[in-house]
Design a protein around this motif. Structure first.
Motif, PDB file in Angstrom:
ATOM      1  N   UNK A  10       0.811  -1.211   0.000  1.00  0.00           N
ATOM      2  CA  UNK A  10       0.000   0.000   0.000  1.00  0.00           C
ATOM      3  C   UNK A  10       0.844   1.260   0.000  1.00  0.00           C
ATOM      4  N   UNK A  11       1.932   1.262   0.791  1.00  0.00           N
ATOM      5  CA  UNK A  11       2.824   2.425   0.831  1.00  0.00           C
ATOM      6  C   UNK A  11       3.498   2.644  -0.514  1.00  0.00           C
ATOM      7  N   UNK A  12       3.878   1.565  -1.189  1.00  0.00           N
ATOM      8  CA  UNK A  12       4.534   1.678  -2.500  1.00  0.00           C
ATOM      9  C   UNK A  12       3.580   2.209  -3.554  1.00  0.00           C
ATOM     10  N   UNK A  13       2.321   1.786  -3.472  1.00  0.00           N
ATOM     11  CA  UNK A  13       1.324   2.300  -4.414  1.00  0.00           C
ATOM     12  C   UNK A  13       1.159   3.807  -4.256  1.00  0.00           C
ATOM     13  N   UNK A  14       1.106   4.270  -3.010  1.00  0.00           N
ATOM     14  CA  UNK A  14       0.974   5.706  -2.759  1.00  0.00           C
ATOM     15  C   UNK A  14       2.269   6.459  -3.067  1.00  0.00           C
ATOM     16  N   UNK A  15       3.417   5.798  -2.880  1.00  0.00           N
ATOM     17  CA  UNK A  15       4.714   6.369  -3.248  1.00  0.00           C
ATOM     18  C   UNK A  15       4.687   6.795  -4.712  1.00  0.00           C
ATOM     19  N   UNK A  16       4.206   5.911  -5.572  1.00  0.00           N
ATOM     20  CA  UNK A  16       4.194   6.197  -7.003  1.00  0.00           C
ATOM     21  C   UNK A  16       3.055   7.126  -7.389  1.00  0.00           C
ATOM     22  N   UNK A  17       1.811   6.708  -7.102  1.00  0.00           N
ATOM     23  CA  UNK A  17       0.644   7.416  -7.619  1.00  0.00           C
ATOM     24  C   UNK A  17       0.453   8.789  -7.000  1.00  0.00           C
ATOM     25  N   UNK A  18       0.876   8.952  -5.748  1.00  0.00           N
ATOM     26  CA  UNK A  18       0.708  10.233  -5.073  1.00  0.00           C
ATOM     27  C   UNK A  18       2.039  10.968  -4.926  1.00  0.00           C
ATOM     28  N   UNK A  19       3.015  10.308  -4.313  1.00  0.00           N
ATOM     29  CA  UNK A  19       4.279  10.981  -4.012  1.00  0.00           C
ATOM     30  C   UNK A  19       5.034  11.445  -5.232  1.00  0.00           C
ATOM     31  N   UNK A 112      -7.822   5.878  -2.791  1.00  0.00           N
ATOM     32  CA  UNK A 112      -9.015   5.329  -2.138  1.00  0.00           C
ATOM     33  C   UNK A 112      -8.939   3.804  -2.053  1.00  0.00           C
ATOM     34  N   UNK A 113      -8.537   3.171  -3.161  1.00  0.00           N
ATOM     35  CA  UNK A 113      -8.479   1.707  -3.178  1.00  0.00           C
ATOM     36  C   UNK A 113      -7.405   1.187  -2.216  1.00  0.00           C
ATOM     37  N   UNK A 114      -6.246   1.841  -2.184  1.00  0.00           N
ATOM     38  CA  UNK A 114      -5.190   1.424  -1.263  1.00  0.00           C
ATOM     39  C   UNK A 114      -5.685   1.482   0.173  1.00  0.00           C
ATOM     40  N   UNK A 115      -6.323   2.606   0.518  1.00  0.00           N
ATOM     41  CA  UNK A 115      -6.826   2.772   1.877  1.00  0.00           C
ATOM     42  C   UNK A 115      -7.833   1.682   2.223  1.00  0.00           C
ATOM     43  N   UNK A 116      -8.751   1.400   1.306  1.00  0.00           N
ATOM     44  CA  UNK A 116      -9.783   0.411   1.591  1.00  0.00           C
ATOM     45  C   UNK A 116      -9.215  -1.001   1.636  1.00  0.00           C
ATOM     46  N   UNK A 130      -2.764   0.499  12.363  1.00  0.00           N
ATOM     47  CA  UNK A 130      -1.555   0.568  11.542  1.00  0.00           C
ATOM     48  C   UNK A 130      -1.820   1.163  10.155  1.00  0.00           C
ATOM     49  N   UNK A 131      -3.078   1.434   9.847  1.00  0.00           N
ATOM     50  CA  UNK A 131      -3.426   1.906   8.502  1.00  0.00           C
ATOM     51  C   UNK A 131      -2.701   3.179   8.094  1.00  0.00           C
ATOM     52  N   UNK A 132      -2.443   4.074   9.056  1.00  0.00           N
ATOM     53  CA  UNK A 132      -1.781   5.333   8.723  1.00  0.00           C
ATOM     54  C   UNK A 132      -0.365   5.177   8.223  1.00  0.00           C
ATOM     55  N   UNK A 133       0.229   3.998   8.439  1.00  0.00           N
ATOM     56  CA  UNK A 133       1.611   3.774   8.010  1.00  0.00           C
ATOM     57  C   UNK A 133       1.755   3.911   6.499  1.00  0.00           C
TER      58      UNK A 133
END
Length: 380
Positions: A10-19, A112-116, A130-133
């Motif tokens: 999940x962190x890697x997905x947000x690293x790319x798509x958001x970060x 949204x999908x990563x969070x869910x 731990x979701x906020x990690x």
């Protein structure tokens, strides 16, 4: 181990798509303006079209989240987001608008999908705290882009730097595809419909909209502000690195604070810190205040995101609360850069936009306090 790999995915997905796909625009923007000579109004428009895509993506994610197409669409979104980072190499204004729009759309879906996916996965193991990690992944992408720009700016132009960012983002893309957990079910619980809960959700949505409008002014223009104040490409990039490091280190701490003081109190504290951090460059002129403000800004905006989504689930469990809140957040993000860019062009600096941003965030904190009071009355 399954929890750790899921969090990594999940962190890697947000690293790319958001970060990277979304926020790398901030440190690259001063070089793009230097290379191609466009105004702050155009900069704000390029940012806002990205957030328009994010808004529509949030709407679509709300629909997608209850279908079996959610996970396949999420998986496809990862390589497409990576490709779009590289396409920014092409100097073409209409193409840039299209790319930024699609990137925004996909970043909302992935967010949204990563969070869910991750929250549902953690719920099975009774580790929802731990979701906020995973939101630290966004900070990691910010650090990558912030370090890449000053390191490569002496050898490459802004277009070529976009290509480098795409290449460097390949590993997290692979990790995201491999480790983000697939949901076991697509059944959603029915949200509460009590009037008191609905009113509180409206107030939370308003607070989240103000956060979107306030934080994104700094999130879009902080590197430009530093570049103009110092003339240093290195400092304009590293201020984003500092913001990213603040996000990586401090984001999980807000979840810890929420467990001890309650989500509402943690949110109010985060809003207060962020308002002061955004206003820091205006309150005290100089790079030290700007860098301290960058730490506070980076360390709070993802914390507020994770806390607001958690608070939304607390007030109205189940349903599509995440996507609804994200829609309001997106509306704020669209308006913020447009207003800030226009005012900066008219006044010649970003002092007024920065103060407006800080005021919006402070008002978001006040609304959160009102929600807290309303929640107590609803329980009695």
């Amino acid at each position: 181990m399954k929890i750790l790999t899921a969090l990594l995915g999940g962190a890697s997905a947000l690293f790319l798509a958001m970060g990277v796909a979304r926020f790398a625009f901030t440190p690259v923007l001063p070089l793009m303006q230097s290379d191609f000579g466009f105004s702050d109004t155009v900069s704000g428009a390029l940012a806002s079209v990205n957030y328009l895509g994010y808004l529509l993506g949030a709407f679509y994610a709300g629909y997608l989240s209850v279908t079996k197409r959610a996970y396949p669409f999420f998986i496809v979104s990862i390589p497409v987001s990576l490709l779009l980072v590289g396409v920014m190499y092409i100097h073409n204004y209409p193409l840039w608008y299209v790319v930024r729009f699609i990137s925004g759309f996909l970043s909302a879906v992935v967010f949204v999908m990563s969070a869910e996916f991750i929250m549902d996965h953690l719920a099975k193991y009774r580790r929802p705290h731990l979701g906020g990690v995973i939101y630290s992944g966004i900070g990691g992408g910010m650090v990558l882009s912030g370090m890449t720009v000053p390191m490569l700016s002496e050898y490459f132009n802004s277009s070529q730097i976009w290509l480098w960012l795409a290449v460097l983002s390949i590993p997290p893309a692979i990790i995201a595809i491999k480790y983000t957990p697939k949901p076991d079910t697509y059944e959603k619980t029915v949200p509460k419909t009590g009037k008191s809960v609905n009113r509180l959700i409206y107030l939370l949505s308003a607070a989240y909209l103000l956060e979107g409008a306030g934080y994104i002014i700094t999130g879009t223009f902080i590197s430009v502000i530093v570049m103009r104040g110092t003339g240093s490409v290195i400092l304009s990039g590293y201020v984003w690195v500092i913001a990213g490091l603040g996000a990586v280190v401090m984001t999980p701490m807000w979840a810890i604070l929420a467990r001890h003081t309650g989500v509402a109190n943690a949110m109010i504290a985060a809003f207060a810190v962020q308002a002061l951090s955004i206003a820091a460059p205006v309150i005290s002129d100089g790079m030290f205040a700007t860098m301290v403000g960058a730490v506070g800004f980076g360390g709070t905006f993802l914390g507020i995101v994770s806390l607001a989504l958690a608070y939304g689930r607390q007030l109205s469990p189940g349903g599509t609360t995440t996507s609804v809140l994200t829609v309001f957040f997106s509306i704020g993000q669209i308006t913020g850069p447009l207003i800030a860019g226009y005012i900066a062009d008219r006044t010649g600096d970003f002092k007024i936009p920065v103060l407006l941003a800080a005021s919006a965030v402070a008002l978001g904190g006040l609304l959160t306090y009102i929600i807290k009071i309303g929640e107590k009355h609803a329980d009695t």
